[in-house]
Design a protein around this motif. Structure first.
Motif, PDB file in Angstrom:
ATOM      1  N   GLN A   1      -6.258   7.960  -6.344  1.00 53.55           N
ATOM      2  CA  GLN A   1      -6.382   8.921  -5.122  1.00 53.55           C
ATOM      3  C   GLN A   1      -6.079   8.013  -3.865  1.00 53.55           C
ATOM      4  O   GLN A   1      -5.575   8.580  -2.765  1.00 53.55           O
ATOM      5  CB  GLN A   1      -7.745   9.480  -4.839  1.00 53.55           C
ATOM      6  CG  GLN A   1      -8.246  10.443  -6.341  1.00 53.55           C
ATOM      7  CD  GLN A   1      -7.304  11.474  -6.594  1.00 53.55           C
ATOM      8  OE1 GLN A   1      -6.803  12.203  -5.344  1.00 53.55           O
ATOM      9  NE2 GLN A   1      -6.844  11.823  -7.521  1.00 53.55           N
ATOM     10  N   GLU A   2      -6.276   6.933  -3.962  1.00 51.16           N
ATOM     11  CA  GLU A   2      -6.059   5.940  -2.891  1.00 51.16           C
ATOM     12  C   GLU A   2      -5.432   4.892  -3.379  1.00 51.16           C
ATOM     13  O   GLU A   2      -5.550   4.276  -4.437  1.00 51.16           O
ATOM     14  CB  GLU A   2      -7.338   5.219  -2.000  1.00 51.16           C
ATOM     15  CG  GLU A   2      -8.449   6.435  -1.453  1.00 51.16           C
ATOM     16  CD  GLU A   2      -9.319   5.986  -1.013  1.00 51.16           C
ATOM     17  OE1 GLU A   2      -9.860   4.673  -1.036  1.00 51.16           O
ATOM     18  OE2 GLU A   2     -10.397   6.707  -0.449  1.00 51.16           O
TER      19      GLU A   2
ATOM     20  N   LYS B   1       0.759  -1.077  -0.076  1.00 49.84           N
ATOM     21  CA  LYS B   1      -0.041  -0.042  -0.022  1.00 49.84           C
ATOM     22  C   LYS B   1       0.828   1.321  -0.102  1.00 49.84           C
ATOM     23  O   LYS B   1       0.524   2.367  -0.570  1.00 49.84           O
ATOM     24  CB  LYS B   1      -1.088   0.251   1.225  1.00 49.84           C
ATOM     25  CG  LYS B   1      -2.052  -1.012   1.023  1.00 49.84           C
ATOM     26  CD  LYS B   1      -3.110  -0.684   2.072  1.00 49.84           C
ATOM     27  CE  LYS B   1      -4.579  -1.191   1.671  1.00 49.84           C
ATOM     28  NZ  LYS B   1      -5.636  -1.009   2.708  1.00 49.84           N
TER      29      LYS B   1
END
Length: 273
Positions: free
Chosen positions: A133-134, A118
């Protein structure tokens, strides 16, 4: 007399394979049909009745088949390019293709964990560009396993295909073009059928390697189970050697079934091969 002498040369290898491979496999298979001294098929029936077990088999097959297909799609153009180079350039490119095999699969898996996490390089790069965006959830998914296995086995199919493609007579392409075929048609009608033996051998190597791989799925798959990690869990963690033996036999059967199907496909694609 010479034939008998040559047969004697095979004995050490045959004895080694028989004692350390054939006999253990037969004992493992035999143990799955007996539970507490009585003949039973309960282990297999329980396995195929359990949706969780079937999901693991399906995940393993999906990961292995997609990895094999991706290796073919990525490896064929590279192998064809290498096969058309001069001997010196061919040696350099083959060395570059083989180089990843010199690195441990553990090291490569940890590298992909850094890239796919991540907060890894891939997510950071995509977020910096503004594409996402994530962070994407790639690590600890079947997709992460496929990426790791693709990196692991792509060199195998490239090496296998180069050996086949470099032996195809280039005059066959010229002959096809002289009969009205363009380069793409000549490639599809001439090169691809003649490369089927290499494709099948490479595909079997990749599929069997992906099906039985443990390190890469264990590190990149997380809680996602495949047959190899499930087998290890039952044998080492849960100490359930009976179920582990059943899983091992199922893995062997799947391997032989897929190999038979691939050979049948090869016969259809290239009957004279």
């Amino acid at each position: 007399m010479k034939k008998k002498f040559l047969f004697l040369l095979l004995l050490p290898g045959l004895l080694f394979l028989t004692i350390f491979m054939v006999v253990p496999i037969l004992l493992t298979i035999g143990s799955t049909f007996f539970d507490k001294g009585t003949f039973t098929l309960g282990g297999y029936l329980n396995f195929f009745k359990d949706p969780y077990f079937l999901k693991i088999v399906w995940t393993t097959l999906r990961v292995s088949l997609v990895t094999t297909l991706c290796c073919i799609l990525l490896g064929f153009p590279v192998a064809y390019f290498i096969s058309k180079q001069s001997p010196r350039q061919k040696a350099i490119f083959l060395a570059l293709a083989i180089f990843p095999l010199l690195t441990s699969s553990v090291v490569r898996s940890f590298s992909w964990m850094i890239i796919l996490g991540k907060k890894g390089l891939l997510n950071n790069a995509l977020m910096a560009i503004g594409i996402i965006q994530e962070p994407l959830d790639i690590l600890y998914t079947p997709a992460a396993m496929m990426i790791g296995l693709l990196h692991l086995f792509l060199p195998l199919i490239i090496i296998t295909l180069v050996g086949v493609l470099e032996n195809i007579d280039p005059d066959l392409i010229k002959a096809a073009e002289s009969l009205g075929a363009n380069r793409f048609t000549a490639f599809v009608k001439v090169i691809v059928p003649l490369s089927v033996p290499g494709l099948i051998i490479g595909s079997i190597l990749v599929f069997v390697g992906s099906l039985t791989a443990y390190t890469t799925p264990a590190l990149l798959g997380g809680k996602q189970r495949v047959i190899s990690t499930f087998l290890y869990q039952n044998a080492i963690t849960l100490n359930d050697w009976y179920l582990a033996s059943v899983i091992a036999v199922i893995m062997i059967v799947i391997t032989f079934v897929v190999i038979a199907l691939m050979n049948k496909l090869a016969t259809k694609l290239n009957p004279k091969g």
